[in-house]
Design an enzyme around this catalytic site. Structure first.
Site: not given
Length: 589
Positions: A159, A217, A407
């Protein structure tokens, strides 16, 4: 990827023709391409020869082309001298496609995070995590903690990296930064052992027309999996005693190179890479909450297959485009668990991809926005809350935030996979996938287009793998030994196997062993037809493959197919002069 065998001459055979290049992602604007040469080609093993080939093709195409490096799985990576347009890339790829020594030529793809941001909360606690406990849209996690909390399992999160957070720090160890493209990296030093998230902000010009703030994220995803629990603060992780290994592959604008991600997959699983320190904590589970619209590149599939062979279960986001997941990668790759997103009411989230490639669903949330003021959040309580940072560009203070997206759905399933592996270490990736699918509950809402077998249920799944529920079925081999003649350049012939007594779907690594006699096997097209009628191509036509016979075992991702029913092997000879015979074939499922 199996290299095509060089043709051998036989009497009265048709003249040899260049091997057909397998289906690959379409040309896109990119800075690099990856080329797989046939095993017999000198360019497959010599960087100098590959560099010479690049120079020749650059001259023919009238474009810049330079050998850059070699992928861990053998593909040669060529630099195009900066971002080139789709048409310019297509011209370069055409030069390679015309070369009989080339198996595939594929563009590097830019992957993006699969999340939408919510707003900073004033307060956070476990009661906000409806996704874990609510009976309608939640994943039934709390009761599963009596069976497993993921202790002893490593989960790699490929990520944007990791930003320090006290509600996660105790469960983070190691990591690596694989961002090689300097305009995305921000740290200015290429690959290194520091997976720190440098921030994913960018201007509208840099970020496909929309300015971006830093999302943090990767840390949000990691918190869903392994946030420290029972510490009187913040949120609870699903596998809260597991360890997170951050693998940084998404940089500016939340974007990253598929080639870099492929290297990250291999490293995460413990595959040794040239000029890169080995991962001291090989992952049993890998989460990839990222993707892009494309066919699955060969180099992606190669990396995934090797990681799965090392024992890593790979969980990926289905995508946020409200489209068939078959159009998006890595959701459309084989040997992965593809996860769609549901909302608090148990419906498919409005943004989630869908379709036969989806294996299962999990909570992804819906954080609705208004246009006045732009981006204002009206339903933060319906998002997925997890660990982030308050900084809009670089890191400032730690925080919590609701987000929505596939996600967010994927790490719910990755956390469950970690719980399962801790509870029963002997489970294979295929058994983990099958058990999650077999024990999912039907969506209480709706899903137009298909959302896999339902919403993953942690408690039911853990009960199954620990002996108090439905355990994964022991694989059995089903065989058809009846010989079937294959006519020369004629109609397709078939051979069937009927499977009974199985529950749930077929495995993600269905083994199909074939024994076919033919003195120029390239003439044959071989397909497996599932009980649903879905066709899985096992072997394409290749006019230059003159090797005798097909005696091999293919692996098919049949996870969306019911195991019970009639499976059919279909074989067609598509060239003149030679005939053949199906001697036998079998399925292991």
């Amino acid at each position: 990827m199996t290299a095509a065998v060089a043709p051998m001459s036989i009497a009265n055979a048709a003249p040899a023709k260049p091997a057909a290049v397998t289906d690959t992602p379409a040309a896109v604007a990119t800075e690099r391409i990856a080329v797989t040469y046939k095993a017999a080609a000198v360019e497959a093993r010599s960087d100098k020869a590959a560099a010479t080939d690049a120079a020749d093709k650059a001259e023919d195409a009238g474009q810049y082309l330079r050998f850059e490096s070699r992928m861990p799985t053998g593909e040669a990576v060529f630099d195009l001298g900066g971002m080139q347009s789709k048409d310019e890339v297509a011209d370069v790829l055409a030069e390679f496609h015309a070369d009989p020594n080339v198996v595939t030529a594929e563009p590097d793809l830019i992957m993006h995070s699969m999340a939408e941001e919510g707003s900073d909360p004033n307060d956070t606690d476990y009661t906000k995590q409806w996704d874990l406990s609510e009976p309608t849209g939640g994943m039934n996690v709390p009761a599963s903690w009596a069976k497993s909390t993921g202790k002893g399992v490593n989960v790699a999160v490929i990520d944007s990296g990791y930003v320090k957070h006290s509600d996660l720090e105790a469960n983070v160890e190691g990591g690596f930064d694989f961002i090689g493209l300097t305009d995305m990296a921000r740290d200015g030093d290429g690959d290194d052992a520091d997976p720190s998230d440098e921030g994913t902000w960018g201007s509208a010009e840099e970020c496909r027309g929309e300015p971006k703030k830093s999302s943090w994220h990767g840390t949000h995803v990691a918190g869903t999996i392994a946030a420290v629990t029972n510490n009187s603060k913040g949120v609870a992780g699903i596998a809260y005693d597991s360890k997170i290994t951050p693998v940084r592959a998404l940089g500016k604008c939340g974007s990253g190179s598929a080639l870099d991600i492929s290297a990250g997959i291999l490293w995460a699983a413990g595959v040794p890479l040239k000029n890169t320190p080995d991962n001291p904590n090989p992952a049993e589970v890998i989460n990839m909450s990222l993707g892009g619209k494309s066919a699955c590149p060969g180099y992606y599939q190669q990396a995934i297959n090797r990681a799965v062979a090392k024992g890593a279960t790979i969980v990926v986001a289905a995508g946020n485009s409200k489209q068939d997941a078959a159009q998006h990668t890595p959701a459309n790759c084989d040997n992965v668990i593809t996860v769609a997103a549901t909302d608090r009411g148990g419906d498919r989230a409005f943004y989630s991809n869908f379709g036969n490639k989806v294996d299962v669903s999990a909570p992804g949330g819906e954080v609705r926005r208004e246009t006045d003021p732009p981006g204002s959040v009206t339903t933060p309580e319906n998002g997925i809350w997890s660990t982030v940072n308050a900084g809009e560009t670089t890191a400032t203070t730690e925080a919590y935030k609701p987000m929505m997206g596939t996600s967010m759905a994927a790490p719910h399933v990755a956390g469950l996979a970690a719980q399962m592996k801790a509870a029963k270490p002997s489970l294979t990736p295929a058994q983990i996938e099958q058990a999650i699918k077999d024990n999912a509950r039907p969506l209480p809402g709706t899903c137009t287009g298909g959302c896999g077998t339902g919403i993953a249920d942690a408690t039911k799944t853990l009960a199954a793998v620990t002996g108090t529920g439905t355990t994964p079925t022991t694989p059995a081999t089903h065989t058809n030994n009846t010989r079937v003649a294959i006519p020369d350049n004629g109609a397709a012939v078939t051979s069937a196997i009927t499977v009974t007594g199985r529950t749930g779907n077929a495995p993600a690594d269905l083994k199909v062993a074939v024994d076919i006699a033919h003195t120029w096997r390239g003439d044959l097209v071989v397909d497996l037809i599932a009980p649903s009628g879905t066709v899985h191509n096992l072997k394409p036509f290749s006019s230059s493959d003159g090797t005798d016979n097909i005696k091999t075992t293919y692996t098919v991702n049949a996870a969306t197919e019911k195991a019970n029913g009639t499976w059919t092997l279909r074989v067609q000879d598509k060239a003149h002069l030679l005939d053949g015979t199906i001697n036998a074939w079998n399925l292991t499922l």
